[in-house]
Design a protein around this motif. Structure first.
Motif, PDB file in Angstrom:
ATOM      1  N   ASN A 162       0.834  -1.201   0.000  1.00 23.41           N
ATOM      2  CA  ASN A 162       0.000   0.000   0.000  1.00 23.41           C
ATOM      3  C   ASN A 162       0.869   1.253   0.000  1.00 23.41           C
ATOM      4  O   ASN A 162       0.528   2.257  -0.627  1.00 23.41           O
ATOM      5  N   ALA A 163       1.995   1.186   0.710  1.00 23.38           N
ATOM      6  CA  ALA A 163       2.939   2.307   0.681  1.00 23.38           C
ATOM      7  C   ALA A 163       3.602   2.401  -0.688  1.00 23.38           C
ATOM      8  O   ALA A 163       3.870   3.499  -1.184  1.00 23.38           O
ATOM      9  N   THR A 164       3.861   1.246  -1.321  1.00 26.43           N
ATOM     10  CA  THR A 164       4.418   1.253  -2.677  1.00 26.43           C
ATOM     11  C   THR A 164       3.470   1.941  -3.638  1.00 26.43           C
ATOM     12  O   THR A 164       3.880   2.773  -4.458  1.00 26.43           O
ATOM     13  N   ALA A 165       2.179   1.598  -3.536  1.00 31.38           N
ATOM     14  CA  ALA A 165       1.169   2.237  -4.395  1.00 31.38           C
ATOM     15  C   ALA A 165       1.119   3.735  -4.150  1.00 31.38           C
ATOM     16  O   ALA A 165       1.032   4.533  -5.094  1.00 31.38           O
ATOM     17  N   SER A 166       1.189   4.133  -2.880  1.00 25.86           N
ATOM     18  CA  SER A 166       1.182   5.561  -2.554  1.00 25.86           C
ATOM     19  C   SER A 166       2.404   6.261  -3.116  1.00 25.86           C
ATOM     20  O   SER A 166       2.316   7.373  -3.641  1.00 25.86           O
ATOM     21  N   GLY A 167       3.573   5.612  -3.016  1.00 28.84           N
ATOM     22  CA  GLY A 167       4.799   6.199  -3.548  1.00 28.84           C
ATOM     23  C   GLY A 167       4.757   6.344  -5.055  1.00 28.84           C
ATOM     24  O   GLY A 167       5.212   7.353  -5.608  1.00 28.84           O
ATOM     25  N   PHE A 168       4.200   5.352  -5.728  1.00 25.78           N
ATOM     26  CA  PHE A 168       4.082   5.421  -7.188  1.00 25.78           C
ATOM     27  C   PHE A 168       3.122   6.539  -7.583  1.00 25.78           C
ATOM     28  O   PHE A 168       3.446   7.401  -8.411  1.00 25.78           O
ATOM     29  N   ASP A 169       1.936   6.528  -6.962  1.00 24.84           N
ATOM     30  CA  ASP A 169       0.911   7.502  -7.318  1.00 24.84           C
ATOM     31  C   ASP A 169       1.308   8.918  -6.930  1.00 24.84           C
ATOM     32  O   ASP A 169       0.992   9.885  -7.630  1.00 24.84           O
ATOM     33  N   GLY A 170       2.015   9.046  -5.800  1.00 22.48           N
ATOM     34  CA  GLY A 170       2.387  10.373  -5.328  1.00 22.48           C
ATOM     35  C   GLY A 170       3.545  10.986  -6.089  1.00 22.48           C
ATOM     36  O   GLY A 170       3.713  12.208  -6.096  1.00 22.48           O
ATOM     37  N   SER A 171       4.358  10.150  -6.741  1.00 17.20           N
ATOM     38  CA  SER A 171       5.554  10.655  -7.410  1.00 17.20           C
ATOM     39  C   SER A 171       5.431  10.739  -8.926  1.00 17.20           C
ATOM     40  O   SER A 171       6.124  11.515  -9.570  1.00 17.20           O
ATOM     41  N   ILE A 172       4.544   9.925  -9.509  1.00 15.45           N
ATOM     42  CA  ILE A 172       4.531   9.803 -10.962  1.00 15.45           C
ATOM     43  C   ILE A 172       4.155  11.102 -11.657  1.00 15.45           C
ATOM     44  O   ILE A 172       4.718  11.458 -12.702  1.00 15.45           O
ATOM     45  N   PHE A 173       3.220  11.858 -11.073  1.00 13.11           N
ATOM     46  CA  PHE A 173       2.769  13.054 -11.780  1.00 13.11           C
ATOM     47  C   PHE A 173       3.802  14.160 -11.759  1.00 13.11           C
ATOM     48  O   PHE A 173       3.810  15.027 -12.627  1.00 13.11           O
ATOM     49  N   TYR A 216       9.178   4.394  -1.100  1.00 12.66           N
ATOM     50  CA  TYR A 216      10.238   4.687  -2.064  1.00 12.66           C
ATOM     51  C   TYR A 216      10.406   3.595  -3.106  1.00 12.66           C
ATOM     52  O   TYR A 216      10.980   3.844  -4.159  1.00 12.66           O
ATOM     53  N   THR A 217       9.916   2.386  -2.836  1.00 10.07           N
ATOM     54  CA  THR A 217       9.936   1.396  -3.902  1.00 10.07           C
ATOM     55  C   THR A 217       9.011   1.840  -5.026  1.00 10.07           C
ATOM     56  O   THR A 217       9.323   1.665  -6.210  1.00 10.07           O
ATOM     57  N   GLY A 218       7.877   2.431  -4.657  1.00  4.42           N
ATOM     58  CA  GLY A 218       6.976   2.979  -5.671  1.00  4.42           C
ATOM     59  C   GLY A 218       7.544   4.216  -6.323  1.00  4.42           C
ATOM     60  O   GLY A 218       7.435   4.406  -7.540  1.00  4.42           O
ATOM     61  N   SER A 219       8.171   5.064  -5.521  1.00  3.54           N
ATOM     62  CA  SER A 219       8.752   6.293  -6.048  1.00  3.54           C
ATOM     63  C   SER A 219       9.894   5.995  -7.015  1.00  3.54           C
ATOM     64  O   SER A 219       9.996   6.606  -8.090  1.00  3.54           O
ATOM     65  N   ILE A 220      10.759   5.045  -6.643  1.00  3.33           N
ATOM     66  CA  ILE A 220      11.881   4.673  -7.519  1.00  3.33           C
ATOM     67  C   ILE A 220      11.358   4.078  -8.824  1.00  3.33           C
ATOM     68  O   ILE A 220      11.837   4.406  -9.920  1.00  3.33           O
ATOM     69  N   GLY A 280      -8.813   6.348  -3.180  1.00  2.00           N
ATOM     70  CA  GLY A 280      -8.399   4.978  -2.872  1.00  2.00           C
ATOM     71  C   GLY A 280      -7.122   4.901  -2.061  1.00  2.00           C
ATOM     72  O   GLY A 280      -7.016   4.093  -1.131  1.00  2.00           O
ATOM     73  N   VAL A 281      -6.148   5.750  -2.392  1.00  4.99           N
ATOM     74  CA  VAL A 281      -4.877   5.743  -1.670  1.00  4.99           C
ATOM     75  C   VAL A 281      -5.093   6.063  -0.197  1.00  4.99           C
ATOM     76  O   VAL A 281      -4.468   5.465   0.687  1.00  4.99           O
ATOM     77  N   SER A 282      -5.996   7.001   0.105  1.00  2.00           N
ATOM     78  CA  SER A 282      -6.217   7.383   1.502  1.00  2.00           C
ATOM     79  C   SER A 282      -6.767   6.224   2.316  1.00  2.00           C
ATOM     80  O   SER A 282      -6.363   6.012   3.467  1.00  2.00           O
ATOM     81  N   ILE A 283      -7.689   5.447   1.741  1.00  4.30           N
ATOM     82  CA  ILE A 283      -8.256   4.310   2.470  1.00  4.30           C
ATOM     83  C   ILE A 283      -7.203   3.217   2.649  1.00  4.30           C
ATOM     84  O   ILE A 283      -7.042   2.650   3.739  1.00  4.30           O
ATOM     85  N   GLY A 284      -6.461   2.931   1.582  1.00  2.00           N
ATOM     86  CA  GLY A 284      -5.432   1.896   1.670  1.00  2.00           C
ATOM     87  C   GLY A 284      -4.319   2.236   2.633  1.00  2.00           C
ATOM     88  O   GLY A 284      -3.883   1.396   3.430  1.00  2.00           O
ATOM     89  N   THR A 285      -3.852   3.490   2.588  1.00  2.00           N
ATOM     90  CA  THR A 285      -2.707   3.868   3.422  1.00  2.00           C
ATOM     91  C   THR A 285      -3.106   4.224   4.855  1.00  2.00           C
ATOM     92  O   THR A 285      -2.240   4.483   5.678  1.00  2.00           O
ATOM     93  N   SER A 286      -4.395   4.247   5.144  1.00  2.00           N
ATOM     94  CA  SER A 286      -4.843   4.375   6.535  1.00  2.00           C
ATOM     95  C   SER A 286      -5.015   2.998   7.165  1.00  2.00           C
ATOM     96  O   SER A 286      -4.652   2.779   8.321  1.00  2.00           O
TER      97      SER A 286
END
Length: 528
Positions: A73-84, A203-207, A170-176
């Motif tokens: 869930n943190a990976t998803a947040s890192g990907f979604d938060g960094s990609i844009f 950071y795995t998502g961010s990287i 979705g990210v808010s529910i998953g990461t809570s």
């Protein structure tokens, strides 16, 4: 995680603050016992050192795999938060949607993700409390996939706004729900590191996102930005599948009257298969004590969060972390790092995306180191000292040095990344944890509304002078953490109630207990 399960040496980070080696004058045979002062609860140390777990056993390895589902869930947040951030710097994206890299329209598209986060967080408590922590992770993953699909097919701004809103929801529910699950399933002696490593997976998502964006930017067509957006579908797919296979939180099961099922889970993962293991019995007793309190609560009654001295202090610590972590300057790097490189004189899109990718890697190193030292350094010390370091490094960024951006990202990850989810979940009481984590998301995103929209406008208007705001804020945070920060290490989640019941919890949390370290490594109170 392995250090906590070994027989604890004198220098163990969880215990030793000061050691007095015994001699003949102490009435103890030399080598038989040492007198130590430990910061935390005596009962906690006696329990976790009596029969330490094997970190390399089959069930421990299974536990790591279970917690990995939550960490995704943190990976998803890192990907979604960094990609844009990376896509926003691509000329292919700018030409297709007729956008500029900075300005009001860009700020709105960045901000809508935050609004989705805020609204989604209101549903976290009802979903997690009524249907379980796994249900929260599964709900979040489905919404993330829906938002990612809309973004991948985006034709105009309406798609971008709708997709990013659903994605943020979705990210808010998953990461809570995920850090709450990890906190409640982890053995108490592993708690800080387990949940600290959870947040490191950001950071795995961010990287992954910044690396893919750097590679795909070489394409001249729409694939340059559509491919990274499509890859957002992968982490939530694994989360949904994994959540079907993992056990439910034993704390949630106990609150729902399923004590035997909870006991079996605790015995398997906390007691080496023994339901009579001291740690298992300690947790079951504390779960039972919390049932009556929880039964008196309503999922819709958010006044529970501030209805007593104890709860108000808990809420204050959660609010400190939620706001300070987002308003320390890191979110500027998260959302507008390529633009910051432009202001530092680096104009090549390829070069800026490469540096953004490198910054994700450096930050990941800082986060891993921070997670490993959560117990050794302590939460409060790391936060107040770290805030001073961050202020100094952001001052270096103000001086137009790209090297300081890397250092700031690494230092921030060392201080805040392992603690943001950990500390918020720790300080909240069991019966308000799900609701409180929802409020944590709201507060974090209130700060991010500022970060995403105001930053786009301010950086365009006053450039580097805007960074001075974060220098001043970090110095303020250092003072507040030093004076009011409540240390949480050395206690189970239930034992923290005694700390927050004190007249001044920050002082009570730092009180030390004198104990004996017996031959073999176990700790015992002096009365033993």
């Amino acid at each position: 995680m392995s250090e906590s399960d070994k027989t604890l040496p004198t220098s163990t980070p969880i215990a030793a603050v000061l050691t007095h080696h015994s001699d003949d004058g102490d009435g103890l045979e030399k080598g038989q016992a040492d007198i130590e002062e430990v910061q935390g609860d005596q009962h906690f140390y006696e329990t976790v050192t009596t029969a330490p777990l094997n970190p390399l056993s089959k069930t421990s390895l299974q536990l790591y795999a279970i917690l990995l589902v939550a960490a995704l869930n943190a990976t998803a947040s890192g990907f979604d938060g960094s990609i844009f951030s990376s896509i926003n710097a691509m000329t292919q994206y700018q030409k297709y949607f007729h956008h500029s890299e900075l300005g009001s329209s860009t700020g709105i598209i960045m901000m809508i993700y935050t609004i989705g986060n805020m609204i989604g967080s209101l549903f976290t408590g009802p979903i997690c409390d009524n249907f379980g922590r796994r249900a929260g992770m599964m709900t979040g993953s489905v919404l993330i996939m829906a938002g990612a699909a809309v973004l991948t097919a985006a034709q105009n701004d309406s798609y971008l706004l709708g997709g990013r809103f659903v994605l943020g929801f979705g990210v808010s529910i998953g990461t809570s729900s995920a850090p709450t699950y990890a906190l409640e399933l982890a053995p108490p002696q592993w708690r800080a590191r387990v949940v600290g490593y959870y947040n490191t997976f950001f950071y795995t998502g961010s990287i992954l996102s910044t690396g893919v964006a750097y590679a795909s930017a070489k394409s001249s067509g729409v694939l340059a930005f559509r491919l990274p957006l499509a890859l957002q579908l992968i982490p939530p797919l694994f989360i949904f599948t994994g959540a079907l296979l993992i056990p439910e939180s034993p704390r949630w099961l106990t609150a729902r009257g399923k004590r035997e099922e909870a006991a079996m889970i605790l015995a398997k993962y906390h007691g080496g298969g023994d339901v009579n293991h001291p740690v298992v019995q300690l947790e079951l007793r504390e779960f039972d004590e919390g049932i009556q309190v929880r039964k008196a609560q309503s999922w819709w009654n958010y006044y529970d969060l501030v209805d007593s001295h104890n709860q108000r202090w808990r809420f204050a610590m959660m609010a400190f972390m939620s706001l300070f972590a987002q308003l320390s300057g890191n979110s500027v790097l998260t959302y507008y790092l390529p633009s910051m490189y432009t202001q530092l004189g680096i104009s090549s899109t390829e070069r800026r995306l490469l540096l953004t990718f490198a910054n994700s890697i450096v930050s990941c190193v800082g986060a891993v180191a921070g997670s490993a030292t959560n117990d050794r350094i302590g939460r409060r010390t790391k936060l107040w000292v770290g805030s001073i370091v961050l202020a100094c490094l952001f001052a270096g960024v103000t001086g137009f040095s790209s090297q300081f951006i890397f250092l700031f990202g690494c230092a921030y990850s060392f201080v805040y990344t392992p603690l943001t989810a950990t500390y918020c979940a720790e300080v909240l009481a069991n019966h308000t944890r799900a609701k409180g984590m929802g409020i944590h998301v709201i507060l974090s995103n209130c700060a991010n509304l500022y970060n995403t929209y105001v930053t786009a406008v301010a950086m365009k208007a006053i450039t580097w002078k805007y960074y001075l705001v974060f220098v001043a804020l970090n110095l303020l945070y250092s003072v507040l953490w030093n004076v009011f920060g409540v240390e949480t290490r050395g206690r189970t989640l239930e034992e923290l109630s005694e700390v927050f019941d004190a007249n001044f919890p920050p002082r009570a949390a730092l009180a030390k207990t004198t104990m004996l370290r017996r031959e073999g490594g176990g700790l015992a109170g002096l009365d033993a």
